[in-house]
Motif scaffolding. Structure first.
Motif, PDB file in Angstrom:
ATOM      1  N   MET A   1      -2.884  49.849  31.432  1.00 53.96           N
ATOM      2  CA  MET A   1      -3.647  49.237  32.510  1.00 53.96           C
ATOM      3  C   MET A   1      -3.125  49.745  33.851  1.00 53.96           C
ATOM      4  SD  MET A   1      -4.240  45.180  33.308  1.00 53.96           S
ATOM      5  CE  MET A   1      -5.160  44.978  31.779  1.00 53.96           C
ATOM      6  N   LEU A   2      -4.049  50.066  34.744  1.00 51.74           N
ATOM      7  CA  LEU A   2      -3.714  50.666  36.030  1.00 51.74           C
ATOM      8  C   LEU A   2      -3.737  49.602  37.120  1.00 51.74           C
ATOM      9  CD1 LEU A   2      -3.454  53.326  37.812  1.00 51.74           C
ATOM     10  CD2 LEU A   2      -5.945  53.182  38.012  1.00 51.74           C
ATOM     11  N   ILE A   3      -2.765  49.668  38.047  1.00 51.10           N
ATOM     12  CA  ILE A   3      -2.857  48.899  39.275  1.00 51.10           C
ATOM     13  C   ILE A   3      -2.760  49.883  40.436  1.00 51.10           C
ATOM     14  CG2 ILE A   3      -0.389  48.308  39.236  1.00 51.10           C
ATOM     15  CD1 ILE A   3      -1.235  45.697  40.724  1.00 51.10           C
ATOM     16  N   LEU A   4      -3.784  49.891  41.259  1.00 49.17           N
ATOM     17  CA  LEU A   4      -3.896  50.829  42.370  1.00 49.17           C
ATOM     18  C   LEU A   4      -3.669  50.065  43.669  1.00 49.17           C
ATOM     19  CD1 LEU A   4      -4.713  53.628  43.510  1.00 49.17           C
ATOM     20  CD2 LEU A   4      -7.091  52.832  43.450  1.00 49.17           C
ATOM     21  N   THR A   5      -2.642  50.440  44.430  1.00 49.40           N
ATOM     22  CA  THR A   5      -2.343  49.784  45.698  1.00 49.40           C
ATOM     23  C   THR A   5      -2.574  50.770  46.827  1.00 49.40           C
ATOM     24  OG1 THR A   5       0.000  50.398  45.567  1.00 49.40           O
ATOM     25  CG2 THR A   5      -0.635  48.292  44.611  1.00 49.40           C
ATOM     26  N   VAL A   6      -3.283  50.331  47.866  1.00 49.29           N
ATOM     27  CA  VAL A   6      -3.660  51.203  48.966  1.00 49.29           C
ATOM     28  C   VAL A   6      -3.342  50.521  50.292  1.00 49.29           C
ATOM     29  CG1 VAL A   6      -5.522  52.537  50.034  1.00 49.29           C
ATOM     30  CG2 VAL A   6      -5.511  52.178  47.551  1.00 49.29           C
ATOM     31  N   ASN A   7      -2.654  51.242  51.170  1.00 50.78           N
ATOM     32  CA  ASN A   7      -2.355  50.808  52.538  1.00 50.78           C
ATOM     33  C   ASN A   7      -1.407  49.610  52.611  1.00 50.78           C
ATOM     34  OD1 ASN A   7      -4.019  52.828  53.490  1.00 50.78           O
ATOM     35  ND2 ASN A   7      -5.804  51.481  53.738  1.00 50.78           N
ATOM     36  N   HIS A   8      -0.556  49.463  51.611  1.00 50.59           N
ATOM     37  CA  HIS A   8       0.479  48.418  51.676  1.00 50.59           C
ATOM     38  C   HIS A   8       1.570  48.769  50.671  1.00 50.59           C
ATOM     39  CE1 HIS A   8      -0.674  46.539  47.818  1.00 50.59           C
ATOM     40  NE2 HIS A   8      -1.925  46.847  48.166  1.00 50.59           N
ATOM     41  N   ASP A   9       2.714  48.100  50.811  1.00 50.11           N
ATOM     42  CA  ASP A   9       3.833  48.371  49.907  1.00 50.11           C
ATOM     43  C   ASP A   9       4.179  47.143  49.066  1.00 50.11           C
ATOM     44  OD1 ASP A   9       4.887  46.768  51.876  1.00 50.11           O
ATOM     45  OD2 ASP A   9       6.548  48.117  52.398  1.00 50.11           O
ATOM     46  N   PHE A  10       3.192  46.303  48.776  1.00 49.40           N
ATOM     47  CA  PHE A  10       3.425  45.102  47.978  1.00 49.40           C
ATOM     48  C   PHE A  10       3.261  45.409  46.490  1.00 49.40           C
ATOM     49  CE2 PHE A  10       1.263  43.379  51.947  1.00 49.40           C
ATOM     50  CZ  PHE A  10       2.465  43.301  52.649  1.00 49.40           C
ATOM     51  N   HIS A  11       3.895  46.484  46.071  1.00 45.75           N
ATOM     52  CA  HIS A  11       3.717  46.958  44.703  1.00 45.75           C
ATOM     53  C   HIS A  11       4.366  46.013  43.694  1.00 45.75           C
ATOM     54  CE1 HIS A  11       4.208  50.786  47.248  1.00 45.75           C
ATOM     55  NE2 HIS A  11       2.953  50.414  47.271  1.00 45.75           N
ATOM     56  N   TYR A  12       5.586  45.613  43.988  1.00 45.85           N
ATOM     57  CA  TYR A  12       6.329  44.751  43.069  1.00 45.85           C
ATOM     58  C   TYR A  12       5.603  43.421  42.873  1.00 45.85           C
ATOM     59  CZ  TYR A  12      10.211  41.897  41.296  1.00 45.85           C
ATOM     60  OH  TYR A  12      11.002  41.050  40.549  1.00 45.85           O
ATOM     61  N   LEU A  18      -0.112  40.590  38.213  1.00 44.48           N
ATOM     62  CA  LEU A  18      -1.006  41.088  37.174  1.00 44.48           C
ATOM     63  C   LEU A  18      -0.408  40.868  35.790  1.00 44.48           C
ATOM     64  CD1 LEU A  18      -3.585  42.590  36.339  1.00 44.48           C
ATOM     65  CD2 LEU A  18      -2.357  44.745  36.715  1.00 44.48           C
ATOM     66  N   ARG A  19       0.904  41.017  35.677  1.00 42.87           N
ATOM     67  CA  ARG A  19       1.560  40.850  34.374  1.00 42.87           C
ATOM     68  C   ARG A  19       1.494  39.394  33.902  1.00 42.87           C
ATOM     69  NH1 ARG A  19       5.773  43.750  35.226  1.00 42.87           N
ATOM     70  NH2 ARG A  19       5.016  45.560  34.064  1.00 42.87           N
ATOM     71  N   VAL A  20       1.392  38.436  34.819  1.00 43.48           N
ATOM     72  CA  VAL A  20       1.228  37.037  34.419  1.00 43.48           C
ATOM     73  C   VAL A  20      -0.038  36.874  33.585  1.00 43.48           C
ATOM     74  CG1 VAL A  20       0.738  34.712  35.287  1.00 43.48           C
ATOM     75  CG2 VAL A  20       2.522  36.096  36.367  1.00 43.48           C
ATOM     76  N   PHE A  21      -1.097  37.570  33.974  1.00 47.68           N
ATOM     77  CA  PHE A  21      -2.385  37.446  33.288  1.00 47.68           C
ATOM     78  C   PHE A  21      -2.496  38.379  32.079  1.00 47.68           C
ATOM     79  CE2 PHE A  21      -3.076  35.773  37.482  1.00 47.68           C
ATOM     80  CZ  PHE A  21      -3.967  34.735  37.300  1.00 47.68           C
ATOM     81  N   TYR A  22      -1.760  39.492  32.121  1.00 47.44           N
ATOM     82  CA  TYR A  22      -1.812  40.469  31.024  1.00 47.44           C
ATOM     83  C   TYR A  22      -0.378  40.835  30.610  1.00 47.44           C
ATOM     84  CZ  TYR A  22      -6.744  40.834  32.188  1.00 47.44           C
ATOM     85  OH  TYR A  22      -8.070  40.542  32.420  1.00 47.44           O
ATOM     86  N   PRO A  23       0.337  39.867  30.015  1.00 47.72           N
ATOM     87  CA  PRO A  23       1.771  40.075  29.737  1.00 47.72           C
ATOM     88  C   PRO A  23       2.066  41.122  28.681  1.00 47.72           C
ATOM     89  CG  PRO A  23       1.000  38.039  28.734  1.00 47.72           C
ATOM     90  CD  PRO A  23      -0.128  38.538  29.575  1.00 47.72           C
ATOM     91  N   HIS A  24       1.095  41.466  27.841  1.00 47.69           N
ATOM     92  CA  HIS A  24       1.350  42.379  26.733  1.00 47.69           C
ATOM     93  C   HIS A  24       0.775  43.768  26.968  1.00 47.69           C
ATOM     94  CE1 HIS A  24       2.483  38.603  25.022  1.00 47.69           C
ATOM     95  NE2 HIS A  24       1.249  38.167  25.038  1.00 47.69           N
ATOM     96  N   GLU A  25       0.266  44.005  28.171  1.00 54.78           N
ATOM     97  CA  GLU A  25      -0.297  45.306  28.521  1.00 54.78           C
ATOM     98  C   GLU A  25       0.747  46.155  29.246  1.00 54.78           C
ATOM     99  OE1 GLU A  25      -3.281  46.428  27.834  1.00 54.78           O
ATOM    100  OE2 GLU A  25      -4.306  44.608  27.122  1.00 54.78           O
ATOM    101  N   GLN A  37     -10.187  56.930  37.062  1.00 57.95           N
ATOM    102  CA  GLN A  37     -10.766  55.618  36.755  1.00 57.95           C
ATOM    103  C   GLN A  37     -10.225  55.098  35.420  1.00 57.95           C
ATOM    104  OE1 GLN A  37     -12.740  53.763  38.630  1.00 57.95           O
ATOM    105  NE2 GLN A  37     -12.758  52.123  37.102  1.00 57.95           N
ATOM    106  N   SER A  38      -9.781  53.866  35.414  1.00 56.12           N
ATOM    107  CA  SER A  38      -9.209  53.270  34.215  1.00 56.12           C
ATOM    108  C   SER A  38      -9.297  51.762  34.347  1.00 56.12           C
ATOM    109  CB  SER A  38      -7.747  53.702  34.057  1.00 56.12           C
ATOM    110  OG  SER A  38      -7.149  53.070  32.954  1.00 56.12           O
ATOM    111  N   ASP A  39      -9.141  51.066  33.212  1.00 54.40           N
ATOM    112  CA  ASP A  39      -9.061  49.619  33.290  1.00 54.40           C
ATOM    113  C   ASP A  39      -7.909  49.221  34.189  1.00 54.40           C
ATOM    114  OD1 ASP A  39     -11.162  49.336  31.629  1.00 54.40           O
ATOM    115  OD2 ASP A  39     -10.065  48.429  29.967  1.00 54.40           O
ATOM    116  N   GLY A  40      -8.139  48.228  35.041  1.00 50.36           N
ATOM    117  CA  GLY A  40      -7.065  47.771  35.881  1.00 50.36           C
ATOM    118  C   GLY A  40      -7.557  47.112  37.156  1.00 50.36           C
ATOM    119  N   VAL A  41      -6.687  47.146  38.174  1.00 48.70           N
ATOM    120  CA  VAL A  41      -6.897  46.421  39.417  1.00 48.70           C
ATOM    121  C   VAL A  41      -6.717  47.355  40.596  1.00 48.70           C
ATOM    122  CG1 VAL A  41      -5.941  44.619  40.908  1.00 48.70           C
ATOM    123  CG2 VAL A  41      -6.202  44.198  38.461  1.00 48.70           C
TER     124      VAL A  41
END
Length: 491
Positions: A1-12, A18-25, A37-41
């Motif tokens: 699962m992909l998480i794409l962050t743009v224009n900020h450094d709140f990666h952690y 996201l892991r709270v909702f998808y703990p096993h991904e 393009q991939s499943d994710g946020v």
């Protein structure tokens, strides 16, 4: 699962949410807008004149939900909160699941509650948890109760105090859920004599440093692993070294984990008592033998009852028992039976853990495990039942990848709280640590400045590179003499 962050450094922060909702991904972090393009946020911040726009899009299994908000131009914590709140709302709507701890993903929710209580007041602190951080009413109340109790325990410490941690990273067998650095005794027994001897040398060295700095010892905790994997003679060697090396006149508590019932016998209990140990743990984890077999515990519930009886006959009045909610093969009814059985024994402490599915454990998530909703029901039963028998929550922490993003809570009969647990988890004062995998945590009095010194993890490495461990102890002097040099990073 992909998480794409743009224009900020709140990666952690966004990844953990996201892991709270998808703990096993498996979650992969990307920063470029041209990521494949991939499943994710996608989590995006843009500035448009005097406004700041927050944009979140979730696309998973051909389903998409997109939302945005606007607000004043801001940076730092305010922008992070705005983005994470939007991400939380979108994920709740997308999944149909609302986590009980809301936006909180950190280890110490009670510490955060304490900070808010002291700065905003009781009512405003709880309002912040409920309405800003989206924590449920039940978890908010739990955090407030724990925080209040921890204030009382923190008052037992003062400037110049410390606790001592002793690590025994050996166990009879390795439990399937375990992620700690511990070694089964069948494979590592030959290391025990050398390990014990060197641990005693590290204890002596640490005591000399504490004395030179004028530090006052408040609590001692021997953990692991399973410390009672040591023989009675080896245990006596270590405990005698502690008694002879440290000034114990200010020490309020001495705890040893005897967590595996199959390591407890009369001789070891006598050694503990003779050396001033006042608190032990005897941990059933479950009172169902079928569950114990599934997690690799070689003892039975009958062994737990026998060990508990021996401890009582040896004179121990302070006994903790651990249970784990969410174990494979368990059910809400089964867990309730285990908890009721523990309560009937009336130990001074009962700690209820939530199963954490760690990557370094041998336990891998599959559909046969206890459902997250069932695990939540187990904790809800504990939170209802334990106060009815005069147990109060005093200690709480959370681990990553806990089932349901839930918590671990220590419950105690009044006046029986484990002080070390609070001193350590809430970072009240310095913890000087000895042994393989041990971490010394240096706390500067009056400020929230924590620095760490790491011992080598594995027993063979601890033995082979022991001189380096002693050399690292000099950094304790450096921290106390010049704490201003340690404002960032780790020692």
């Amino acid at each position: 699962m992909l998480i794409l962050t743009v224009n900020h450094d709140f990666h952690y922060e966004t990844e953990n949410l996201l892991r709270v909702f998808y703990p096993h991904e498996k979650i992969e972090l990307h920063h470029a807008t041209d990521a494949e393009q991939s499943d994710g946020v996608e989590a995006l911040i843009t500035r448009e004149g005097c406004w700041q726009r927050y944009f979140v899009s979730v696309h998973i299994r051909q389903k998409t939900l997109t939302r945005h908000t606007v607000g004043d131009v801001t940076d730092g914590a305010d922008a992070e909160l705005a983005l994470c709140t939007l991400l939380f709302e979108v994920l709740c709507d997308f999944t149909g699941y609302t986590p009980a701890w809301g936006l909180l993903t950190g280890v110490r929710p009670a510490k955060l509650m304490g900070t808010l209580r002291h700065t905003l007041g009781e009512e405003a602190a709880q309002s912040c948890f409920r309405h800003t951080l989206r924590v449920s009413e039940e978890k908010t109340a739990l955090a407030a109760r724990v925080s209040e109790k921890q204030d009382q325990i923190a008052a037992l410490s003062s400037d110049g105090c410390f606790s001592l941690y002793l690590s025994i990273p050996f166990c009879p067998t390795r439990c399937s859920y375990c992620s700690f650095v511990s070694h089964s005794i069948e494979k590592a027994k030959k290391l025990l004599p050398d390990y014990t001897a060197l641990l005693c040398e590290e204890i002596k060295c640490t005591a000399r440093i504490a004395a030179a700095l004028g530090l006052k010892l408040k609590s001692i905790y021997m953990g692991g692993g399973t410390p009672t994997t040591l023989s009675a003679d080896q245990m006596h060697q270590v405990l005698t070294t502690v008694r002879e090396s440290f000034d114990l006149s200010n020490c309020l508590e001495f705890t040893v984990e005897a967590g595996r019932p199959d390591t407890v016998d009369v001789e070891k209990l006598q050694v503990l008592r003779q050396n001033g140990v006042g608190r032990i743990s005897i941990n059933p984890q479950s009172f169902h033998d079928s569950v114990l077999r599934l997690i690799g515990r070689n003892h039975t519930s009958a062994d737990t009852l026998h060990a508990y009886e021996l401890a009582q006959k040896a004179g121990f009045e302070q006994i903790n028992m651990d249970l784990i909610a969410g174990l494979p093969g368990d059910t809400p009814d089964g867990f309730a039976q285990s908890l009721d059985r523990a309560i009937a024994l009336s130990p001074s402490n009962i700690t209820v853990h939530t199963l954490a599915l760690k990557r370094s454990s041998s336990l891998v998530y599959h559909e046969g495990y206890t459902a997250e909703s069932d695990t939540a029901a187990m904790l809800a039963y504990a939170q209802k039942q334990l106060p009815a028998f005069a147990y109060e929550p005093y200690y709480m922490y959370r681990q990553s990848r806990c089932v349901g993003n839930l918590e671990n809570v220590g419950w105690a009969q009044r006046g029986s709280e484990c002080l070390y647990n609070v001193f350590m988890m809430e970072e009240i004062h310095t913890v000087l640590s000895c042994g393989g995998g041990a971490v010394t945590k240096l706390k500067q009095d009056g400020v929230n400045n924590i620095e760490r010194i790491f011992n080598f993890k594995y027993p063979y490495e601890y033995i082979d590179r022991f001189a380096e461990i002693l050399a690292r102890k000099d950094k304790i002097f450096a921290f106390y003499e010049h704490p201003e040099r340690f404002q960032k990073g780790s020692v």
